[in-house]
Design a protein around this motif. Structure first.
Motif, PDB file in Angstrom:
ATOM      1  N   TYR A   1      82.941  85.881  49.168  1.00 55.68           N
ATOM      2  CA  TYR A   1      83.126  85.155  47.908  1.00 55.68           C
ATOM      3  C   TYR A   1      82.017  84.119  47.796  1.00 55.68           C
ATOM      4  CZ  TYR A   1      87.883  86.932  48.666  1.00 55.68           C
ATOM      5  OH  TYR A   1      88.972  87.733  48.917  1.00 55.68           O
ATOM      6  N   GLY A   2      81.370  84.065  46.651  1.00 53.29           N
ATOM      7  CA  GLY A   2      80.331  83.066  46.451  1.00 53.29           C
ATOM      8  C   GLY A   2      80.387  82.481  45.051  1.00 53.29           C
ATOM      9  N   LEU A   3      80.193  81.181  44.959  1.00 55.39           N
ATOM     10  CA  LEU A   3      80.158  80.492  43.668  1.00 55.39           C
ATOM     11  C   LEU A   3      79.096  79.410  43.746  1.00 55.39           C
ATOM     12  CD1 LEU A   3      81.423  80.146  40.837  1.00 55.39           C
ATOM     13  CD2 LEU A   3      82.976  78.459  41.856  1.00 55.39           C
ATOM     14  N   GLY A   4      78.169  79.411  42.791  1.00 57.26           N
ATOM     15  CA  GLY A   4      77.095  78.436  42.844  1.00 57.26           C
ATOM     16  C   GLY A   4      76.677  77.944  41.472  1.00 57.26           C
ATOM     17  N   VAL A   5      76.058  76.781  41.467  1.00 61.96           N
ATOM     18  CA  VAL A   5      75.480  76.199  40.253  1.00 61.96           C
ATOM     19  C   VAL A   5      74.010  75.917  40.532  1.00 61.96           C
ATOM     20  CG1 VAL A   5      75.542  74.300  38.605  1.00 61.96           C
ATOM     21  CG2 VAL A   5      77.676  75.144  39.610  1.00 61.96           C
ATOM     22  N   LYS A   6      73.151  76.346  39.631  1.00 57.86           N
ATOM     23  CA  LYS A   6      71.718  76.107  39.769  1.00 57.86           C
ATOM     24  C   LYS A   6      71.225  75.297  38.581  1.00 57.86           C
ATOM     25  CE  LYS A   6      67.262  78.524  40.169  1.00 57.86           C
ATOM     26  NZ  LYS A   6      66.606  79.852  40.208  1.00 57.86           N
ATOM     27  N   TYR A   7      70.311  74.363  38.872  1.00 58.31           N
ATOM     28  CA  TYR A   7      69.696  73.568  37.812  1.00 58.31           C
ATOM     29  C   TYR A   7      68.189  73.662  37.953  1.00 58.31           C
ATOM     30  CZ  TYR A   7      68.207  69.648  34.931  1.00 58.31           C
ATOM     31  OH  TYR A   7      67.590  68.870  33.975  1.00 58.31           O
ATOM     32  N   GLN A   8      67.518  73.970  36.864  1.00 59.46           N
ATOM     33  CA  GLN A   8      66.063  74.024  36.866  1.00 59.46           C
ATOM     34  C   GLN A   8      65.547  73.598  35.507  1.00 59.46           C
ATOM     35  OE1 GLN A   8      64.417  77.656  38.345  1.00 59.46           O
ATOM     36  NE2 GLN A   8      62.309  77.108  37.857  1.00 59.46           N
ATOM     37  N   ALA A   9      64.912  72.434  35.484  1.00 61.02           N
ATOM     38  CA  ALA A   9      64.340  71.908  34.245  1.00 61.02           C
ATOM     39  C   ALA A   9      63.289  70.865  34.602  1.00 61.02           C
ATOM     40  CB  ALA A   9      65.417  71.293  33.356  1.00 61.02           C
ATOM     41  N   ASN A  10      62.187  70.894  33.858  1.00 63.31           N
ATOM     42  CA  ASN A  10      61.093  69.959  34.102  1.00 63.31           C
ATOM     43  C   ASN A  10      60.651  70.044  35.563  1.00 63.31           C
ATOM     44  OD1 ASN A  10      61.236  69.051  31.381  1.00 63.31           O
ATOM     45  ND2 ASN A  10      62.972  67.749  31.935  1.00 63.31           N
ATOM     46  N   ALA A  11      60.696  68.942  36.285  1.00 58.50           N
ATOM     47  CA  ALA A  11      60.188  68.931  37.658  1.00 58.50           C
ATOM     48  C   ALA A  11      61.273  69.162  38.702  1.00 58.50           C
ATOM     49  CB  ALA A  11      59.506  67.585  37.943  1.00 58.50           C
ATOM     50  N   ILE A  12      62.510  69.353  38.289  1.00 58.54           N
ATOM     51  CA  ILE A  12      63.632  69.405  39.228  1.00 58.54           C
ATOM     52  C   ILE A  12      64.175  70.816  39.371  1.00 58.54           C
ATOM     53  CG2 ILE A  12      65.978  68.597  39.695  1.00 58.54           C
ATOM     54  CD1 ILE A  12      65.297  66.054  38.198  1.00 58.54           C
ATOM     55  N   ARG A  13      64.425  71.216  40.632  1.00 62.92           N
ATOM     56  CA  ARG A  13      65.182  72.420  40.952  1.00 62.92           C
ATOM     57  C   ARG A  13      66.268  72.027  41.936  1.00 62.92           C
ATOM     58  NH1 ARG A  13      62.965  76.282  43.911  1.00 62.92           N
ATOM     59  NH2 ARG A  13      64.140  77.993  42.996  1.00 62.92           N
ATOM     60  N   SER A  14      67.489  72.499  41.704  1.00 66.53           N
ATOM     61  CA  SER A  14      68.587  72.131  42.573  1.00 66.53           C
ATOM     62  C   SER A  14      69.644  73.226  42.569  1.00 66.53           C
ATOM     63  CB  SER A  14      69.204  70.795  42.122  1.00 66.53           C
ATOM     64  OG  SER A  14      70.210  70.372  43.026  1.00 66.53           O
ATOM     65  N   SER A  15      70.424  73.298  43.642  1.00 62.29           N
ATOM     66  CA  SER A  15      71.516  74.273  43.708  1.00 62.29           C
ATOM     67  C   SER A  15      72.628  73.746  44.597  1.00 62.29           C
ATOM     68  CB  SER A  15      71.016  75.620  44.245  1.00 62.29           C
ATOM     69  OG  SER A  15      70.507  75.491  45.561  1.00 62.29           O
ATOM     70  N   LEU A  16      73.841  74.115  44.249  1.00 62.95           N
ATOM     71  CA  LEU A  16      75.032  73.815  45.048  1.00 62.95           C
ATOM     72  C   LEU A  16      75.815  75.121  45.165  1.00 62.95           C
ATOM     73  CD1 LEU A  16      76.942  71.806  46.470  1.00 62.95           C
ATOM     74  CD2 LEU A  16      78.011  71.403  44.234  1.00 62.95           C
ATOM     75  N   ILE A  17      76.050  75.578  46.411  1.00 64.98           N
ATOM     76  CA  ILE A  17      76.609  76.909  46.634  1.00 64.98           C
ATOM     77  C   ILE A  17      77.771  76.832  47.621  1.00 64.98           C
ATOM     78  CG2 ILE A  17      76.112  79.274  47.347  1.00 64.98           C
ATOM     79  CD1 ILE A  17      73.098  78.535  46.953  1.00 64.98           C
ATOM     80  N   PHE A  18      78.893  77.429  47.248  1.00 70.96           N
ATOM     81  CA  PHE A  18      80.023  77.622  48.158  1.00 70.96           C
ATOM     82  C   PHE A  18      80.136  79.099  48.474  1.00 70.96           C
ATOM     83  CE2 PHE A  18      84.385  79.076  48.681  1.00 70.96           C
ATOM     84  CZ  PHE A  18      84.795  78.333  49.779  1.00 70.96           C
ATOM     85  N   GLU A  19      80.302  79.425  49.777  1.00 70.03           N
ATOM     86  CA  GLU A  19      80.444  80.812  50.202  1.00 70.03           C
ATOM     87  C   GLU A  19      81.529  80.938  51.256  1.00 70.03           C
ATOM     88  OE1 GLU A  19      76.268  83.016  50.112  1.00 70.03           O
ATOM     89  OE2 GLU A  19      76.195  81.234  51.372  1.00 70.03           O
ATOM     90  N   ALA A  20      82.165  82.101  51.302  1.00 71.32           N
ATOM     91  CA  ALA A  20      83.191  82.353  52.309  1.00 71.32           C
ATOM     92  C   ALA A  20      83.258  83.841  52.615  1.00 71.32           C
ATOM     93  CB  ALA A  20      84.555  81.856  51.836  1.00 71.32           C
ATOM     94  N   VAL A  21      83.594  84.171  53.857  1.00 72.65           N
ATOM     95  CA  VAL A  21      83.917  85.534  54.275  1.00 72.65           C
ATOM     96  C   VAL A  21      85.268  85.479  54.955  1.00 72.65           C
ATOM     97  CG1 VAL A  21      83.345  87.377  55.913  1.00 72.65           C
ATOM     98  CG2 VAL A  21      81.562  86.397  54.475  1.00 72.65           C
ATOM     99  N   ASP A  22      86.218  86.319  54.530  1.00 66.87           N
ATOM    100  CA  ASP A  22      87.587  86.190  55.027  1.00 66.87           C
ATOM    101  C   ASP A  22      87.862  86.933  56.334  1.00 66.87           C
ATOM    102  OD1 ASP A  22      87.746  88.853  54.205  1.00 66.87           O
ATOM    103  OD2 ASP A  22      88.910  88.390  52.401  1.00 66.87           O
ATOM    104  N   ASN A  23      86.943  87.797  56.781  1.00 64.10           N
ATOM    105  CA  ASN A  23      87.065  88.483  58.079  1.00 64.10           C
ATOM    106  C   ASN A  23      88.348  89.302  58.232  1.00 64.10           C
ATOM    107  OD1 ASN A  23      84.646  87.915  59.559  1.00 64.10           O
ATOM    108  ND2 ASN A  23      85.310  85.800  59.724  1.00 64.10           N
ATOM    109  N   LYS A  24      88.857  89.847  57.158  1.00 67.62           N
ATOM    110  CA  LYS A  24      90.100  90.616  57.239  1.00 67.62           C
ATOM    111  C   LYS A  24      89.956  91.901  58.047  1.00 67.62           C
ATOM    112  CE  LYS A  24      92.376  88.934  53.035  1.00 67.62           C
ATOM    113  NZ  LYS A  24      93.598  88.501  53.735  1.00 67.62           N
ATOM    114  N   ALA A  25      88.746  92.428  58.146  1.00 69.69           N
ATOM    115  CA  ALA A  25      88.563  93.697  58.847  1.00 69.69           C
ATOM    116  C   ALA A  25      88.257  93.526  60.330  1.00 69.69           C
ATOM    117  CB  ALA A  25      87.441  94.502  58.185  1.00 69.69           C
ATOM    118  N   THR A  26      88.327  92.327  60.849  1.00 63.91           N
ATOM    119  CA  THR A  26      87.891  92.093  62.226  1.00 63.91           C
ATOM    120  C   THR A  26      88.975  92.322  63.267  1.00 63.91           C
ATOM    121  OG1 THR A  26      88.388  89.738  61.932  1.00 63.91           O
ATOM    122  CG2 THR A  26      86.117  90.444  61.553  1.00 63.91           C
ATOM    123  N   GLY A  27      90.234  92.368  62.867  1.00 55.97           N
ATOM    124  CA  GLY A  27      91.314  92.600  63.827  1.00 55.97           C
ATOM    125  C   GLY A  27      91.422  94.068  64.202  1.00 55.97           C
TER     126      GLY A  27
END
Length: 388
Positions: A193-219
């Motif tokens: 699962y991934g959700l992110g916000v990116k900003y790019q305008a003028n001289a600024i580039r920025s990002s904030l990203i949340f990610e997760a893997v639930d590992n349900k297949a590992t058992g």
């Protein structure tokens, strides 16, 4: 009559050429010499393909559907320039288009696509939005996605959506229905699962990203005698054991599913013209019990017709892993790590560049004896990259 036929042939030929112009064959070949030494290990000198930018070839295309809509695709295969073997295999993908196999639709609603692709913070492929680290995700121990941090590379069975850009902002969402396969029931597949916000305008580039893997297949379930043999096969062994008394005997114990992995990445860049300072941060909570904070300061500076990339980062936290590094060090407690790196990339042309890099890494506390250059060691690299 002949002129008409000739004109028709010319029009048909030009039509084919126009259609073909929307399909592009492209690639990158990077090869160089890498000298490295990990703590307690021998110094090695080797030819290394794709040390910074992975060697690959690909085909991409876009068709204009009209009214602001288009459909496109990317098929990209990684390879090793050293020996021609497949590269970037993972999550069950060992041949074919190991880097990316992705189809998408663009329109007023944004971009929606599906297939195999890189995750939002992977630094790989067409859907990543990671910012804030000048040395990127390729330069050895200085890669933001090296072993000391936490990252997810490429996933199969993925769907990705990106909104249109509003005042410099765009929102990106990604989901994988199964990192390798999704043929089992939902609760037995591992999901990203991934959700992110990116900003790019003028001289600024920025990002904030949340990610997760639930590992349900590992058992794994317990393995019993009856899972390995039928009654007749068991009796045919001639060991004198009674089937009824042994068919439910456990040969291999069950393993529990790993806990989910969570990461948050934040990056910020400010372009000042001749140089761009950057800041990056990562929080990670891993299934192995690793809980870490990682901070990085870096910059890209124009020097002598090329670019100097410099950066240093520091990580602290806890780890409870049983096998870290090549020597499988068992750790349980506080960990510390830092590294510094510098690279110079000089373009010989629009398609060809020389690259030089040096980096040093050192870890403390529970990681002080890990035999892995990303934790403890140094690297020096000199190579060339050609794009086509």
């Amino acid at each position: 009559m002949k002129k008409t036929l000739i004109a028709a042939a010319v029009m048909a030929t030009s039509g084919i050429a126009f259609a073909a112009s929307n399909v592009t064959l492209y690639g990158v070949i990077e090869e160089g010499v890498l000298l490295e030494k990990a703590k307690h290990a021998d110094t090695t000198v080797q030819l290394r393909s794709g040390f910074d930018q992975g060697s690959r070839w690909g085909i991409k295309g876009v068709e204009d559907l009209g009214n602001g809509y288009s459909v496109g695709f990317i098929l990209e295969q990684g390879f090793s320039a050293d020996d021609g073997n497949v590269a970037n295999a993972g999550n069950g993908t060992t041949s074919g288009f190991t880097r990316e196999a992705f189809m998408y639709v663009n329109g007023d609603f944004g971009k929606f696509g599906a297939g195999r692709t890189g995750t939002l913070a992977s630094g790989a492929q067409s859907n990543h939005i990671l910012t804030g680290w000048a040395l990127g995700t390729g330069l050895g121990l200085s890669s933001w996605t090296s072993a000391i941090g936490t990252s997810f590379s490429r996933t199969n069975n993925s769907v990705v959506y990106a909104t249109p850009v509003f005042s410099g902002f765009s929102v990106h969402a990604m989901y994988s229905n199964g990192l390798a396969t999704d043929t089992d029931k939902w609760s037995d597949n591992s999901h990203y699962y991934g959700l992110g916000v990116k900003y790019q305008a003028n001289a600024i580039r920025s990002s904030l990203i949340f990610e997760a893997v639930d590992n349900k297949a590992t058992g794994t379930d317990a393995v019993k005698v009856s899972d390995l043999f039928t009654e007749n096969e068991f009796k045919a062994l001639g060991i004198g054991a009674v089937w009824a008394a042994n068919k439910d005997r456990v040969i291999k114990e069950a393993t529990g599913k790993k806990k989910a992995i969570y990461t948050i990445n934040y990056g910020l860049e400010y372009n000042l013209g001749s140089w761009t300072p950057m800041f990056a941060y990562q929080f990670a909570h891993q299934n192995s019990g690793r809980r870490t904070h990682m901070f990085g300061l870096s910059a890209k500076v124009a020097v002598g017709g090329g670019d100097v990339l410099v950066g240093g980062r520091y990580l602290f936290g806890k780890d409870e892993a049983k096998d870290v590094g090549a020597n499988k060090v068992a750790v349980d407690g506080d960990v510390r790590a830092w590294n510094i790196g510098a690279a110079y990339i000089y373009p010989l042309s629009k398609r060809t560049a020389l690259k030089a890099y040096a980096g040093y890494a050192d870890s403390g506390k529970e990681w002080k004896d890990v035999e892995n250059v990303a934790y403890n060691g140094y690297q020096v690299y000199l190579g060339m990259r050609h794009s086509f």
